[in-house]
Design a protein around this motif. Structure first.
Motif, PDB file in Angstrom:
ATOM      1  N   ASN A 195     -36.075 -92.691 -22.670  1.00  0.00           N
ATOM      2  CA  ASN A 195     -37.464 -92.511 -23.050  1.00  0.00           C
ATOM      3  C   ASN A 195     -37.937 -93.761 -24.397  1.00  0.00           C
ATOM      4  OD1 ASN A 195     -37.766 -90.669 -19.976  1.00  0.00           O
ATOM      5  ND2 ASN A 195     -37.494 -89.227 -21.750  1.00  0.00           N
ATOM      6  N   LYS A 196     -37.224 -94.268 -25.077  1.00  0.00           N
ATOM      7  CA  LYS A 196     -37.289 -94.860 -25.493  1.00  0.00           C
ATOM      8  C   LYS A 196     -37.755 -96.534 -25.553  1.00  0.00           C
ATOM      9  CE  LYS A 196     -35.314 -91.568 -28.625  1.00  0.00           C
ATOM     10  NZ  LYS A 196     -34.132 -91.750 -29.908  1.00  0.00           N
ATOM     11  N   GLU A 197     -39.057 -96.713 -26.206  1.00  0.00           N
ATOM     12  CA  GLU A 197     -39.362 -97.977 -25.978  1.00  0.00           C
ATOM     13  C   GLU A 197     -38.757 -99.562 -26.656  1.00  0.00           C
ATOM     14  OE1 GLU A 197     -43.655-100.663 -27.445  1.00  0.00           O
ATOM     15  OE2 GLU A 197     -43.125 -98.411 -27.372  1.00  0.00           O
ATOM     16  N   LEU A 198     -38.868-100.836 -26.217  1.00  0.00           N
ATOM     17  CA  LEU A 198     -38.032-101.411 -27.046  1.00  0.00           C
ATOM     18  C   LEU A 198     -38.990-102.204 -27.766  1.00  0.00           C
ATOM     19  CD1 LEU A 198     -34.893-102.566 -26.520  1.00  0.00           C
ATOM     20  CD2 LEU A 198     -35.302-104.112 -25.488  1.00  0.00           C
ATOM     21  N   LYS A 199     -38.796-102.333 -29.223  1.00  0.00           N
ATOM     22  CA  LYS A 199     -39.687-103.383 -29.768  1.00  0.00           C
ATOM     23  C   LYS A 199     -39.198-104.512 -30.389  1.00  0.00           C
ATOM     24  CE  LYS A 199     -42.447-100.928 -32.573  1.00  0.00           C
ATOM     25  NZ  LYS A 199     -43.066 -99.724 -33.588  1.00  0.00           N
ATOM     26  N   ASN A 200     -39.947-105.536 -30.530  1.00  0.00           N
ATOM     27  CA  ASN A 200     -39.449-106.574 -31.198  1.00  0.00           C
ATOM     28  C   ASN A 200     -39.519-106.507 -32.754  1.00  0.00           C
ATOM     29  OD1 ASN A 200     -39.654-108.177 -29.236  1.00  0.00           O
ATOM     30  ND2 ASN A 200     -42.167-109.051 -28.893  1.00  0.00           N
ATOM     31  N   GLU A 201     -37.946-105.709 -33.206  1.00  0.00           N
ATOM     32  CA  GLU A 201     -38.008-105.270 -34.371  1.00  0.00           C
ATOM     33  C   GLU A 201     -36.077-105.707 -34.312  1.00  0.00           C
ATOM     34  OE1 GLU A 201     -39.060-103.215 -37.296  1.00  0.00           O
ATOM     35  OE2 GLU A 201     -41.130-103.822 -36.291  1.00  0.00           O
ATOM     36  N   VAL A 202     -35.924-106.216 -35.451  1.00  0.00           N
ATOM     37  CA  VAL A 202     -34.525-106.848 -36.239  1.00  0.00           C
ATOM     38  C   VAL A 202     -34.280-106.176 -37.074  1.00  0.00           C
ATOM     39  CG1 VAL A 202     -33.048-108.401 -36.731  1.00  0.00           C
ATOM     40  CG2 VAL A 202     -35.149-109.187 -35.548  1.00  0.00           C
ATOM     41  N   PHE A 203     -33.164-105.046 -36.938  1.00  0.00           N
ATOM     42  CA  PHE A 203     -32.154-104.908 -38.103  1.00  0.00           C
ATOM     43  C   PHE A 203     -31.449-104.881 -38.324  1.00  0.00           C
ATOM     44  CE2 PHE A 203     -35.424-101.388 -36.881  1.00  0.00           C
ATOM     45  CZ  PHE A 203     -35.595-100.544 -38.738  1.00  0.00           C
ATOM     46  N   ILE A 204     -30.995-105.487 -40.096  1.00  0.00           N
ATOM     47  CA  ILE A 204     -29.448-105.980 -40.454  1.00  0.00           C
ATOM     48  C   ILE A 204     -28.476-104.787 -40.845  1.00  0.00           C
ATOM     49  CG2 ILE A 204     -28.661-107.548 -42.347  1.00  0.00           C
ATOM     50  CD1 ILE A 204     -31.812-108.891 -42.044  1.00  0.00           C
ATOM     51  N   ILE A 205     -27.727-104.932 -41.232  1.00  0.00           N
ATOM     52  CA  ILE A 205     -26.780-103.153 -41.184  1.00  0.00           C
ATOM     53  C   ILE A 205     -26.668-104.011 -42.844  1.00  0.00           C
ATOM     54  CG2 ILE A 205     -24.888-102.221 -41.037  1.00  0.00           C
ATOM     55  CD1 ILE A 205     -27.754-101.725 -39.227  1.00  0.00           C
ATOM     56  N   GLY A 206     -26.506-103.304 -44.334  1.00  0.00           N
ATOM     57  CA  GLY A 206     -26.373-103.976 -45.037  1.00  0.00           C
ATOM     58  C   GLY A 206     -24.442-103.547 -44.883  1.00  0.00           C
ATOM     59  N   ASN A 230     -34.549-117.629 -38.999  1.00  0.00           N
ATOM     60  CA  ASN A 230     -33.979-117.509 -37.078  1.00  0.00           C
ATOM     61  C   ASN A 230     -34.968-116.353 -36.354  1.00  0.00           C
ATOM     62  OD1 ASN A 230     -32.489-119.757 -37.011  1.00  0.00           O
ATOM     63  ND2 ASN A 230     -29.964-117.836 -37.463  1.00  0.00           N
ATOM     64  N   TYR A 231     -35.394-115.511 -37.074  1.00  0.00           N
ATOM     65  CA  TYR A 231     -35.579-114.280 -36.409  1.00  0.00           C
ATOM     66  C   TYR A 231     -37.609-114.448 -37.522  1.00  0.00           C
ATOM     67  CZ  TYR A 231     -31.579-113.642 -34.607  1.00  0.00           C
ATOM     68  OH  TYR A 231     -30.555-114.087 -33.527  1.00  0.00           O
ATOM     69  N   LYS A 232     -37.791-115.089 -37.448  1.00  0.00           N
ATOM     70  CA  LYS A 232     -39.166-115.071 -38.828  1.00  0.00           C
ATOM     71  C   LYS A 232     -40.054-114.662 -37.532  1.00  0.00           C
ATOM     72  CE  LYS A 232     -40.217-120.340 -37.307  1.00  0.00           C
ATOM     73  NZ  LYS A 232     -40.066-121.476 -38.946  1.00  0.00           N
ATOM     74  N   GLU A 233     -40.660-114.532 -36.283  1.00  0.00           N
ATOM     75  CA  GLU A 233     -41.437-113.573 -35.421  1.00  0.00           C
ATOM     76  C   GLU A 233     -41.543-112.941 -35.213  1.00  0.00           C
ATOM     77  OE1 GLU A 233     -38.357-115.182 -32.565  1.00  0.00           O
ATOM     78  OE2 GLU A 233     -39.241-115.495 -34.738  1.00  0.00           O
ATOM     79  N   TYR A 234     -39.988-112.301 -35.849  1.00  0.00           N
ATOM     80  CA  TYR A 234     -39.436-110.525 -35.784  1.00  0.00           C
ATOM     81  C   TYR A 234     -40.445-109.632 -37.166  1.00  0.00           C
ATOM     82  CZ  TYR A 234     -37.852-111.754 -31.453  1.00  0.00           C
ATOM     83  OH  TYR A 234     -37.122-111.633 -29.809  1.00  0.00           O
ATOM     84  N   ASN A 235     -40.247-108.299 -37.140  1.00  0.00           N
ATOM     85  CA  ASN A 235     -40.732-107.757 -38.418  1.00  0.00           C
ATOM     86  C   ASN A 235     -39.052-107.037 -38.592  1.00  0.00           C
ATOM     87  OD1 ASN A 235     -41.427-105.763 -40.126  1.00  0.00           O
ATOM     88  ND2 ASN A 235     -41.240-104.338 -39.094  1.00  0.00           N
ATOM     89  N   ILE A 236     -38.433-108.330 -40.034  1.00  0.00           N
ATOM     90  CA  ILE A 236     -37.211-107.103 -40.014  1.00  0.00           C
ATOM     91  C   ILE A 236     -36.192-106.638 -41.330  1.00  0.00           C
ATOM     92  CG2 ILE A 236     -35.076-108.676 -41.021  1.00  0.00           C
ATOM     93  CD1 ILE A 236     -36.382-111.648 -40.032  1.00  0.00           C
ATOM     94  N   ASN A 237     -35.852-105.684 -40.717  1.00  0.00           N
ATOM     95  CA  ASN A 237     -35.415-104.118 -41.690  1.00  0.00           C
ATOM     96  C   ASN A 237     -33.848-104.990 -42.007  1.00  0.00           C
ATOM     97  OD1 ASN A 237     -38.073-102.649 -41.457  1.00  0.00           O
ATOM     98  ND2 ASN A 237     -37.092-103.194 -38.831  1.00  0.00           N
TER      99      ASN A 237
END
Length: 339
Positions: A195-206, A230-237
């Protein structure tokens, strides 16, 4: 120490789970759920880092464990603690002995001397792949001079029993080991992923690649900037590794380019507890990428590969990339260039 073992009901059989890291404890829960064990004894060997200890403590759910014990300190040797633990467990009827598949000398001594009916490894990361190769090559009893001291204490140093694998990796069956697949059903059911929505987010694993000198700081920053472009249109974490120090990122202004998040829990739990699913998770050789691939079917998992000698010639990394490919993770070459 280990007085709790003296008061166990000797008429019962017990299952022992020995862990050192939060990821190992997650896999211990998966194992007890998969094998439907009871009378479960949890032994935590702390490695001295406060973040590791804290994450382990927060993962403990007492309803699954008959007894919980902890020991370990970086500042002193655990040699006699291991010896005492072995002598205590030898007085108990043990059905399963579960532990991580790093297969260091202390784990080998525990396995050789605890008279369990069954012995099974669960995952600890890339160490699992290396251990599997030792078994595949029938090279598990390689002589180590440091192990000889256990002989003087009446302990065995040679393993003469079947050891199975409970793993997320797609391993072929071995002649003397069963392979059980860990699909992370325990955490999937617990956190209700459907039941989880897919969002335009990028996560980098440190990762601690700079700290361990596997790559230079310049190489690592080039890799991060490549993703940011490459992913500048996304919120990057950026989700830090639990042993990573964020200062080197802040000192180079990466806190202004992406959200730097402290590691307060195992990566698997971090993403399970989000109220949404990110579109992309990006990293290098972290075993977290593989476990997330099996847990989250709708997330794009991408691994960047550094093209330097240390990276390309590291046996564990080579095997990790092979397994990531088999798991359906996209591999991208990171071509370093000076900024």
């Amino acid at each position: 120490m280990f007085e709790e073992l003296d008061i166990l009901d000797k008429s019962k059989r017990y299952n022992f789970f020995i862990v050192r890291t939060p990821f190992q404890l997650i896999n211990a829960y998966e194992a007890l759920d998969y094998f439907k064990t009871d009378n479960n004894i949890l032994i935590i060997i702390d490695n001295g880092t406060e973040n590791n200890k804290k994450q382990l403590s927060e993962l403990i759910d007492t309803k699954f464990w008959t007894t919980i014990m902890r020991f370990g300190d970086q500042k002193s040797s655990n040699f006699m603690n291991y010896v005492n633990l072995i002598h205590k467990i030898k007085k108990i009827s043990v059905e399963y002995l579960f532990m991580s598949s790093g297969f260091n000398k202390m784990q080998q001594i525990l396995i050789a001397n605890i008279n369990s009916e069954k012995t099974c490894f669960f995952d600890q990361g890339t160490g699992t792949i290396l251990t599997y190769n030792y078994f595949k090559k029938n090279n598990i009893n390689k002589l180590n001079l440091k192990k000889l001291r256990f002989l003087f204490l009446g302990l065995k140093i040679k393993i003469n029993k079947q050891i199975d694998f409970f793993t997320m990796f797609d391993f072929e069956k071995l002649n003397k080991s069963n392979i059980y697949k860990n699909n992370y059903d325990f955490v999937k059911n617990k956190y209700n992923l459907n039941n989880k929505e897919l969002k335009n987010e990028v996560f980098i694993i440190g990762q601690k690649l700079v700290k361990s000198k596997m790559v230079s700081q310049e190489e690592y920053f080039s890799y991060l900037n490549n993703i940011l472009e490459n992913y500048k249109e996304y919120n990057i974490n950026y989700l830090m590794h639990r042993t990573e120090d964020k200062d080197y990122l802040i000192n180079n202004n990466f806190d202004k380019k992406m959200n730097i998040l402290d590691s307060t829990k195992p990566g698997e739990l971090y993403f399970l507890e989000l109220d949404y699913q990110p579109k992309y998770i990006i990293g290098n050789v972290s075993a977290l990428l593989i476990s997330l691939k099996y847990i989250f079917k709708d997330i794009n998992i991408i691994s960047y590969k550094f093209n330097n000698a240390k990276f390309l010639n590291n046996e564990g990394y080579i095997l990790s990339y092979d397994n990531m490919k088999k798991s359906g993770i996209k591999i991208v070459n990171n071509n370093y260039s000076k900024m």
